[in-house]
Design a protein around this motif. Sequence first.
Motif, PDB file in Angstrom:
ATOM      1  N   ASP A   1     -15.994   4.866  -7.537  1.00 49.48           N
ATOM      2  CA  ASP A   1     -15.801   6.009  -8.435  1.00 49.48           C
ATOM      3  C   ASP A   1     -16.924   6.137  -9.461  1.00 49.48           C
ATOM      4  OD1 ASP A   1     -13.454   6.812  -7.302  1.00 49.48           O
ATOM      5  OD2 ASP A   1     -12.166   5.700  -8.693  1.00 49.48           O
TER       6      ASP A   1
ATOM      7  N   ASP B   1       0.817  -1.218   0.000  1.00 45.58           N
ATOM      8  CA  ASP B   1       0.000   0.000   0.000  1.00 45.58           C
ATOM      9  C   ASP B   1       0.848   1.265   0.000  1.00 45.58           C
ATOM     10  OD1 ASP B   1      -2.225  -1.585  -0.003  1.00 45.58           O
ATOM     11  OD2 ASP B   1      -2.711  -1.305   2.127  1.00 45.58           O
TER      12      ASP B   1
ATOM     13  N   GLU C   1      -9.626  -3.618  -6.418  1.00 47.50           N
ATOM     14  CA  GLU C   1      -9.604  -2.732  -7.583  1.00 47.50           C
ATOM     15  C   GLU C   1     -11.012  -2.482  -8.113  1.00 47.50           C
ATOM     16  OE1 GLU C   1      -7.476  -2.805 -11.925  1.00 47.50           O
ATOM     17  OE2 GLU C   1      -6.729  -4.172 -10.403  1.00 47.50           O
TER      18      GLU C   1
ATOM     19  N   SER D   1     -10.332   2.170   2.596  1.00 48.02           N
ATOM     20  CA  SER D   1     -10.093   2.434   4.015  1.00 48.02           C
ATOM     21  C   SER D   1     -10.435   1.168   4.804  1.00 48.02           C
ATOM     22  CB  SER D   1     -10.982   3.581   4.482  1.00 48.02           C
ATOM     23  OG  SER D   1     -12.329   3.152   4.480  1.00 48.02           O
TER      24      SER D   1
ATOM     25  N   GLU E   1       4.440   3.430  -8.218  1.00 50.18           N
ATOM     26  CA  GLU E   1       2.978   3.588  -8.185  1.00 50.18           C
ATOM     27  C   GLU E   1       2.505   3.410  -6.752  1.00 50.18           C
ATOM     28  OE1 GLU E   1       1.585   1.761 -12.444  1.00 50.18           O
ATOM     29  OE2 GLU E   1       0.768   0.835 -10.638  1.00 50.18           O
TER      30      GLU E   1
ATOM     31  N   ARG F   1      -4.262   3.278  -4.911  1.00 50.48           N
ATOM     32  CA  ARG F   1      -5.406   3.789  -4.144  1.00 50.48           C
ATOM     33  C   ARG F   1      -5.945   2.599  -3.376  1.00 50.48           C
ATOM     34  NH1 ARG F   1     -10.043   5.442  -7.108  1.00 50.48           N
ATOM     35  NH2 ARG F   1     -10.867   5.747  -5.023  1.00 50.48           N
TER      36      ARG F   1
ATOM     37  N   LEU G   1     -12.991  -0.264  -5.772  1.00 50.33           N
ATOM     38  CA  LEU G   1     -12.616   1.151  -5.937  1.00 50.33           C
ATOM     39  C   LEU G   1     -13.277   1.733  -7.186  1.00 50.33           C
ATOM     40  CD1 LEU G   1      -8.870   0.817  -4.956  1.00 50.33           C
ATOM     41  CD2 LEU G   1     -10.493   2.383  -3.858  1.00 50.33           C
TER      42      LEU G   1
END
Lengths: 91, 396
Positions: B151, B46, B144, B125, B119, B122, B147
């Motif tokens: 979005d 991370d 992934e 949490s 990289e 993202r 996320l």
Amino acid sequence: MSTVKIPPVLRQAVGGERTVEAPGSTMGEVLTNLCQAHPAVGAQILTPDGELHKYVNIYVNDEDARLLQWTDTPVGEGDTVMILPAMAGGA
Amino acid sequence: MSPSYQDLLAQAREAIPEVEPSDIAPRVESGDGPLIIDVRETAEWDQGHLPGAIHVPRGFLESRIGGVTSGTDQELLISCASGQRSLLAAKTLADMGFSNVTNLAGGFARWKQNNYPVEVPRILSPAQRSRYSRHVLIPEVGEEGQLKLLDSKVLLIGAGGLGSPTAYYLAAAGVGTLGLVDDDVVDESNLQRQIIHTTDRVGMNKGESAKQAIAALNPEVQVNVHPFRVNRDNVLDLLDQYDVVVDGADNFPTRYLMADASLMTRTPLVHSSILRFEGHASTFMPYDGPCYRCLFPEPPPPDLAPSCGEAGVLGVLCGVMGNIQATEAIKVLLGMGDTLSGRLMIYDALGMTFTELKVRRDPDCPSCGPNADLQLRDYEAWCAGVGSHDHAGATA
């Protein structure tokens, strides 16, 4: 005899049935015979000249009849003809 | 005598070639480098990793490596923090039959010291990881995918029978932004099926009511209430703000408007319609698959197209069809699986049957065909008029 699948909006016109058997060697003949037996169906799906309205989709054995031979599509014993008008409901 | 840690490293070093960051960086940066497997723990990953690397923690190496590689002859570069764990991991892979495995000398630390690109992923949490843990566990979704959902922006036309379950499940799934278009208010007769509303919210705008339910379920979701009817003046601006549109309208003018507007803005359209015991569902991918008008070139006349308010609908049917729409929306957003593009699914609740019909692009389609002159029209007048004329656009 072919089996014609009747959409919800036309079931009242065939006495509430979900499927109706109709004779004929082409899809057009089957629908003509269906409409003779149940004139209220014809009033909905046929033009005054006896043509199928453009808003009526017909599927023969789950294939779009427009991509087959439309009303000339041969049908026989055990084939299924589905009348499929668009539905709008969502609420 | 059992080998010590140092013995194991020495054995691995004999079997596995090592490369310096400077040797491999040009290939990594140009994008034609080996597949990089980072075997560190999640907390380390991370903090940052080599560009394009895939995270397979050392503890899962043997079980997961097959799923991320194309074969045992694929060129692999193994990386960790300092190059030791990765060396042992590389040896394990060689023992498993991987024939082209290299270790990154000095690991991520040396890579970073030399100022090669890094990289930083993202990440979810801790609270999101917990809430969405059952999604994260699915390989096709994973962190992934979650996320990506967070979005994503989905517009729902109607917060009624179809929109209720669709919005509820998309909110639970963590779709970050939901737009709800509905000018109607909650009525007592809606509650038999419109499960996002409640008895004490009768009289409230449906979008507002749904927003309250969503806030209680998942406060992270941004809900945009659009308390008006979608029309040709507002539809394009509205669609520009969203990634996918879910059509749960209850009338043909809106459905044909959404069909054309989705083409004009190239927004995927997830369709369903319902009546009594029967539901239709399909997904229309603009110019990639058939559109709504390839399937239904013209609407039936009003007497052949009753609404649920006129003809009735089995309440639970909305749940089945709305959730098919939610499923399709998530698949489109994540680019996974096979959508209903090119297929019309018909669900008959009385027979408990699902029938699938093929839908093909119509080369003469008045909306998406090569010769189509696609413009938003007066859909109310057109839908009222086509039944009495029998060719497209007669009363446009």
